[in-house]
Scaffold this motif. Structure first.
Motif, PDB file in Angstrom:
ATOM      1  N   SER A  33       0.823  -1.197   0.000  1.00  0.00           N
ATOM      2  CA  SER A  33       0.000   0.000   0.000  1.00  0.00           C
ATOM      3  C   SER A  33       0.865   1.257   0.000  1.00  0.00           C
ATOM      4  O   SER A  33       0.578   2.233  -0.705  1.00  0.00           O
ATOM      5  N   VAL A  34       1.942   1.228   0.773  1.00  0.00           N
ATOM      6  CA  VAL A  34       2.892   2.345   0.794  1.00  0.00           C
ATOM      7  C   VAL A  34       3.500   2.546  -0.595  1.00  0.00           C
ATOM      8  O   VAL A  34       3.556   3.669  -1.120  1.00  0.00           O
ATOM      9  N   LEU A  35       3.942   1.458  -1.206  1.00  0.00           N
ATOM     10  CA  LEU A  35       4.623   1.558  -2.506  1.00  0.00           C
ATOM     11  C   LEU A  35       3.690   2.092  -3.591  1.00  0.00           C
ATOM     12  O   LEU A  35       4.129   2.827  -4.479  1.00  0.00           O
ATOM     13  N   ARG A  36       2.415   1.758  -3.513  1.00  0.00           N
ATOM     14  CA  ARG A  36       1.472   2.278  -4.502  1.00  0.00           C
ATOM     15  C   ARG A  36       1.366   3.793  -4.410  1.00  0.00           C
ATOM     16  O   ARG A  36       1.191   4.489  -5.414  1.00  0.00           O
ATOM     17  N   ARG A  37       1.463   4.322  -3.193  1.00  0.00           N
ATOM     18  CA  ARG A  37       1.326   5.775  -3.020  1.00  0.00           C
ATOM     19  C   ARG A  37       2.628   6.521  -3.220  1.00  0.00           C
ATOM     20  O   ARG A  37       2.638   7.662  -3.648  1.00  0.00           O
ATOM     21  N   LEU A  38       3.731   5.875  -2.912  1.00  0.00           N
ATOM     22  CA  LEU A  38       5.029   6.544  -3.102  1.00  0.00           C
ATOM     23  C   LEU A  38       5.490   6.463  -4.548  1.00  0.00           C
ATOM     24  O   LEU A  38       6.403   7.163  -4.936  1.00  0.00           O
TER      25      LEU A  38
END
Length: 471
Positions: free
Chosen positions: A466-471
């Protein structure tokens, strides 16, 4: 920015999140309250010198099967799995024990003739496709399954109550065996989807087994931590985070914590609507834990119990169902369902001088201070006469001690929240992305998110995604 990501808590999920982010080249720092990493996977000399006991988790079918953990080179960092001769045995008062063997065919041949076809029908369709199916089972509900038809077939069984599912079995042996599996969910058997954990654990026994790490469960997170550091990750122990203000600057913060702790640490920075959702989050029953230093192996009457890594103690299906119903309603059963692990039978590092260890816990109401030592010993002695004479020393932990050991275990709840149908798929706040805290740079990576409790690291992995999708 000092770091791309800060992670609070170094249990399996925190480490999984850290590894996944570090794999993509992000700078990650992890903070741990205790002096050692590990969360629910620490191993310590709790009774006497030389006796090494797993404080919480002990047997790890989901760690061995975890889609993310098995992709990591943990063997290179010292993780060695031990497979007991028999994954699970379930002793009974007046007949041979119910048994799960690694071999599916051997298990079917052992099961009473009246239950052979129903057991095969329940488990066999998923064995060859288990790796792919488990990836779907351990994914958040918001993701489309990779195997929709197989997932639907599994779901038709898994969404049943344990009471309903068990009706397909006729013999006391098979019904008791399933009761012991289903009770890992720590829920009353009339609740929807309580068949799910029984199906998952039963199938896992025939695919990856029910192994445990040589030297103790701490070996899992020690290996994960070494791999995390090899990717550039940093860990600082002995730091209790009470506010996000004390953290270094970072793009994101990940909590390997449950809702109650997140509210304490970051409540003033959360949206009011989200705060209300976390305040409504429900915790489940607790556990009372006993560790034994033993002079001899547990003297089970049934020979197959002597060869089992895990033994479910509790008698017939109806007795276990009663026990789970009592604890869910705030009572302490006289004859509790007891999970027993006997790792020292195949791991000589656990105890000195031909001695042995025993690991056991039972379910109790959340926050209970009742001493369940005698009920647990009595239940084991019931199927292993002379057990009491083997005890050199004991170490006990009630629900308060469990929470003191690991603040994630609110009221002794080792699953990070009640796993009923209202929270099983939507924990903790019923959002499409259960890991991201809306309108913030913060994420939840603990077992309070899907797929819930268990040493599998998938909550942390999905939070990192989820973090990687936003970053």
């Amino acid at each position: 920015m000092d770091y791309d990501a800060i992670i609070i808590g170094s249990g399996p999920n925190g480490l999984a999140a850290g590894i996944r982010l570090a794999q993509e080249g992000l700078s990650v720092k992890m903070f741990e309250k205790e002096d050692t990493i590990g969360g629910g996977t620490r191993t310590m000399e709790l009774t006497q010198p030389g006796f090494h006991h797993d404080i919480c988790s002990a047997i790890h079918p989901l760690a061995k099967a975890s889609p993310f953990l098995k992709s990591l080179p943990l063997k290179d960092y010292g993780l060695e799995w031990i497979q007991p001769e028999v994954p699970l045995a379930h002793p009974l008062d007046d007949q041979p024990a119910g048994v799960l063997f690694r071999s599916f065919d051997k298990t079917v041949s052992y099961i009473n003739s009246e239950d052979k076809s129903n057991y095969a029908h329940s488990i066999a369709p998923f064995l060859d496709k288990w790796d792919g199916l488990l990836t779907d089972i351990l994914a958040p509900f918001s993701l489309l399954p990779n195997h929709p038809l197989m997932m639907a077939r599994f779901g038709l069984q898994a969404l049943q109550s344990a009471n309903s599912f068990a009706k397909r079995f006729k013999s006391t042996q098979t019904r008791a065996l399933f009761a012991g599996l289903a009770a890992h969910g720590i829920m009353p058997f009339d609740a929807t989807a309580t068949a799910a954990i029984g199906l998952v654990l039963g199938t896992a026994a025939h695919t990856v087994g029910w192994p445990y790490p040589k030297g103790g469960s701490h070996a899992i997170t020690k290996a994960m931590a070494k791999h995390f550091k090899s990717l550039g990750g940093k860990i600082e122990t002995g730091v209790e985070v009470s506010s996000t203000d004390q953290l270094p600057e970072s793009q994101v913060i990940l909590f390997n914590n449950t809702p109650q702790q997140i509210l304490d640490i970051a409540g003033e920075n959360l949206p009011q609507s989200y705060i209300k959702k976390l305040q409504r989050y429900k915790y489940g029953q607790g556990v009372f834990k006993l560790d034994f230093a033993l002079s001899d192996p547990i003297p089970w009457e049934d020979e197959l119990c002597q060869k089992a890594g895990t033994v479910h103690v509790g008698g017939a299906f109806e007795e276990i169902a009663t026990s789970e119903k009592q604890t869910a309603s705030g009572q302490h059963p006289e004859k509790p369902y007891v999970l027993v692990a006997q790792q020292s039978l195949w791991d000589e590092t656990r105890a000195p001088d031909d001695n042995h260890t025993g690991w056991a816990y039972c379910h109790v109401p959340n926050g209970s201070t009742e001493d369940m030592t005698e009920p647990i010993i009595h239940q084991i002695e019931r199927f292993a006469p002379g057990f009491r004479d083997c005890i050199i020393d004991t170490h006990k932990m009630n629900t308060q001690a469990m929470q003191s050991y690991n603040p994630n275990y609110i009221g002794g709840d080792i699953n990070g929240g009640r796993a009923d149908i209202t929270q099983l798929f939507t924990r903790p706040a019923g959002l499409f992305d259960p890991y991201h805290i809306p309108k913030t740079n913060m994420y939840i990576a603990s077992s309070s998110t899907p797929p819930g409790g268990g040493v599998h690291g998938m909550c942390g992995y999905h939070a990192a995604e989820s973090v990687l999708r936003r970053l």
